[in-house]
Design a protein around this motif. Structure first.
Motif, mmCIF file in Angstrom:
data_model
loop_
_atom_site.group_PDB
_atom_site.id
_atom_site.type_symbol
_atom_site.label_atom_id
_atom_site.label_comp_id
_atom_site.label_asym_id
_atom_site.label_seq_id
_atom_site.Cartn_x
_atom_site.Cartn_y
_atom_site.Cartn_z
ATOM 1 N N GLU A 95 0.849 -1.195 0.000
ATOM 2 C CA GLU A 95 0.000 0.000 0.000
ATOM 3 C C GLU A 95 0.886 1.248 0.000
ATOM 4 N N THR A 96 0.332 2.335 -0.490
ATOM 5 C CA THR A 96 1.071 3.606 -0.437
ATOM 6 C C THR A 96 0.139 4.691 0.102
ATOM 7 N N GLU A 97 0.741 5.688 0.781
ATOM 8 C CA GLU A 97 -0.008 6.883 1.217
ATOM 9 C C GLU A 97 -1.302 6.531 1.943
ATOM 10 N N THR A 98 -1.254 5.549 2.831
ATOM 11 C CA THR A 98 -2.492 5.062 3.440
ATOM 12 C C THR A 98 -2.592 5.375 4.934
ATOM 13 N N TYR A 99 -1.509 5.176 5.657
ATOM 14 C CA TYR A 99 -1.607 5.191 7.121
ATOM 15 C C TYR A 99 -1.002 6.464 7.727
ATOM 16 N N ALA A 100 -1.643 6.934 8.813
ATOM 17 C CA ALA A 100 -1.083 8.056 9.566
ATOM 18 C C ALA A 100 -0.107 7.542 10.617
ATOM 19 N N PHE A 101 -0.226 6.245 10.916
ATOM 20 C CA PHE A 101 0.567 5.676 12.010
ATOM 21 C C PHE A 101 0.724 4.182 11.776
ATOM 22 N N ALA A 102 1.932 3.670 12.043
ATOM 23 C CA ALA A 102 2.150 2.230 11.916
ATOM 24 C C ALA A 102 2.991 1.740 13.088
ATOM 25 N N TRP A 103 2.625 0.583 13.590
ATOM 26 C CA TRP A 103 3.364 -0.063 14.694
ATOM 27 C C TRP A 103 4.044 -1.311 14.157
ATOM 28 N N VAL A 104 5.349 -1.416 14.429
ATOM 29 C CA VAL A 104 6.129 -2.572 13.971
ATOM 30 C C VAL A 104 6.929 -3.118 15.159
ATOM 31 N N PRO A 105 6.658 -4.360 15.614
ATOM 32 C CA PRO A 105 7.375 -4.915 16.770
ATOM 33 C C PRO A 105 8.572 -5.774 16.348
ATOM 34 N N ALA A 106 9.768 -5.178 16.315
ATOM 35 C CA ALA A 106 10.957 -5.898 15.838
ATOM 36 C C ALA A 106 11.206 -7.220 16.579
ATOM 37 N N PRO A 107 10.994 -7.297 17.902
ATOM 38 C CA PRO A 107 11.335 -8.545 18.588
ATOM 39 C C PRO A 107 10.508 -9.753 18.146
ATOM 40 N N PHE A 108 9.429 -9.514 17.384
ATOM 41 C CA PHE A 108 8.591 -10.646 16.962
ATOM 42 C C PHE A 108 8.676 -10.897 15.465
ATOM 43 N N LEU A 109 9.497 -10.133 14.770
ATOM 44 C CA LEU A 109 9.581 -10.293 13.313
ATOM 45 C C LEU A 109 10.964 -10.815 12.938
ATOM 46 N N PRO A 110 11.030 -11.848 12.089
ATOM 47 C CA PRO A 110 12.335 -12.336 11.646
ATOM 48 C C PRO A 110 13.112 -11.214 10.957
ATOM 49 N N ALA A 111 14.447 -11.281 11.047
ATOM 50 C CA ALA A 111 15.291 -10.203 10.522
ATOM 51 C C ALA A 111 15.000 -9.922 9.043
ATOM 52 N N SER A 112 14.776 -10.977 8.244
ATOM 53 C CA SER A 112 14.563 -10.758 6.806
ATOM 54 C C SER A 112 13.228 -10.029 6.571
ATOM 55 N N ALA A 113 12.190 -10.422 7.329
ATOM 56 C CA ALA A 113 10.872 -9.772 7.165
ATOM 57 C C ALA A 113 10.939 -8.319 7.621
ATOM 58 N N LEU A 114 11.704 -8.085 8.709
ATOM 59 C CA LEU A 114 11.819 -6.717 9.233
ATOM 60 C C LEU A 114 12.555 -5.827 8.234
ATOM 61 N N ALA A 115 13.690 -6.353 7.706
ATOM 62 C CA ALA A 115 14.496 -5.551 6.780
ATOM 63 C C ALA A 115 13.699 -5.232 5.512
ATOM 64 N N ALA A 116 12.929 -6.212 5.028
ATOM 65 C CA ALA A 116 12.140 -5.958 3.813
ATOM 66 C C ALA A 116 10.897 -5.139 4.145
ATOM 67 N N GLY A 117 10.375 -5.334 5.358
ATOM 68 C CA GLY A 117 9.078 -4.732 5.708
ATOM 69 C C GLY A 117 9.149 -3.263 6.087
ATOM 70 N N VAL A 118 10.194 -2.850 6.806
ATOM 71 C CA VAL A 118 10.217 -1.463 7.306
ATOM 72 C C VAL A 118 10.151 -0.439 6.161
ATOM 73 N N PRO A 119 10.941 -0.604 5.063
ATOM 74 C CA PRO A 119 10.803 0.368 3.961
ATOM 75 C C PRO A 119 9.394 0.354 3.358
ATOM 76 N N ARG A 120 8.774 -0.823 3.308
ATOM 77 C CA ARG A 120 7.414 -0.909 2.751
ATOM 78 C C ARG A 120 6.413 -0.225 3.678
ATOM 79 N N VAL A 121 6.611 -0.409 4.981
ATOM 80 C CA VAL A 121 5.719 0.271 5.931
ATOM 81 C C VAL A 121 5.923 1.782 5.803
ATOM 82 N N GLY A 122 7.191 2.201 5.663
ATOM 83 C CA GLY A 122 7.485 3.628 5.470
ATOM 84 C C GLY A 122 6.730 4.177 4.264
ATOM 85 N N ASN A 123 6.732 3.393 3.170
ATOM 86 C CA ASN A 123 6.035 3.798 1.936
ATOM 87 C C ASN A 123 4.533 3.836 2.088
#
Ligand code: SAM
Length: 294
Positions: free
Chosen positions: A191-219
């Protein structure tokens, strides 16, 4: 092994044995399942530990506390038996108890977090969307929707079983029309330009999912939207730090310190990046904001 080293090891084993059996006593004292004799002996442990007040807890609270206390025991037993998927291997009751504990963070966010994040209070009052990555049993998603009556929360998770529990939580709540659940891996968010706020819990996400996911969440954030990245709080005692990292790794999650979390947010193109103070016992939190397009 030298004599002092052997004595230190003996003391370590003794402390571990006492901690695990005291936890078992707490769980049995809170449940009806034990025999009368076990119950009495378990209560004696609590009394000797100055915890006899738990006897007066209501049934609901006692059940939740028992599940919360038993969870790490089941988790380490699973780990030592070589079972994977420690989060998913827990009982429904333990997942729900942990969800309840994470939901308490929503009130803390409303009091301390929201006022620190420019523009977010206004967005929340104006029908904004929030992304809850790893929504689990949905307790936190529901708590946010309850606290902010104009907010819609989208919860994503990879596990159908926890999403089924989340669907029950949402259906039993008064905010079912504002909590959307979706089976999705954060690393495939598009998704793009959708959320005003996002929560991402690093301790529960595998390193590969976190590394790929954070830029996507940012977008996926609207311009001016905030990403809140939960991560480990290190810098206390060496033992606490090492145990914290060990737990995270055993869970299959990612152990980030403040600097690593901030770097991850900056690399995702976010600005106003900083680590904010959180109460004792809460995870560390770093935040970053989506800048206007250049
Ligand atoms: C600690 S739980 C979240 C607890 C939640 N706040 C609650 O109220 O129950 C973390 C969740 O992250 C999910 N998860 C793990 N990897 C994921 C990924 N790549 N994408 C989305 N969710 C993921 C797990 O399945 C788990 O349910």
């Amino acid at each position: 092994m030298t004599q002092p080293a052997r004595e230190q090891l003996e003391a370590f084993l003794h402390d571990g044995d006492r901690a695990i059996w005291s936890t078992a006593a707490l769980v049995l004292a809170l449940q009806d399942a034990a025999s009368e004799e076990q119950h009495a002996a378990a209560h004696a442990v609590l009394e000797a530990s100055g915890l006899d007040g738990v006897a007066s807890l209501g049934a609901d609270e006692a059940g939740g506390l028992a599940a919360q206390a038993a969870a790490p025991v089941h988790q380490v037993a699973g780990l030592l038996r070589g079972e994977g998927q420690m989060w998913a291997a827990q009982s429904d009751e333990a997942l729900i108890a942990q969800g309840r504990a994470s939901a308490r963070g929503a009130a803390g966010f409303a009091e301390f977090g929201l006022p620190m994040l420019a523009g977010l209070g206004e967005a929340f009052a104006d029908g904004a969307r929030m992304l809850d990555v790893g929504t689990g049993v949905g307790a936190m998603a529901v708590a946010y929707a309850q606290l902010f009556p104009h907010l819609t929360v989208v919860g994503i998770d990879v596990l159908p079983r926890v999403l089924a529990l989340a669907a029950q939580t949402v259906a039993a709540s008064s905010v079912g029309d504002r909590v959307i659940l979706r089976e999705q891996d954060v690393s495939s968010l598009d998704e793009t330009e959708t959320y005003a706020f996002a929560w991402v819990p690093a301790p529960f996400l595998p390193a590969s999912a976190l590394a790929a996911g954070v830029p996507r969440v940012g977008n996926s954030l609207r311009v001016g939207g905030w990403l809140m990245l939960g991560h480990g709080k290190y810098g206390g005692s060496a033992v606490n730090d090492a145990v914290g990292r060990f737990k995270t790794i055993a869970y299959g999650g990612t152990a980030l310190n403040d600097e690593e979390a901030e770097e991850m947010l900056r690399s995702a193109g976010l600005v106003e990046v900083r680590t904010v103070p959180t109460p004792h016992g809460s995870p560390a939190i770093s935040v970053g904001r989506r800048p206007p397009a250049a």
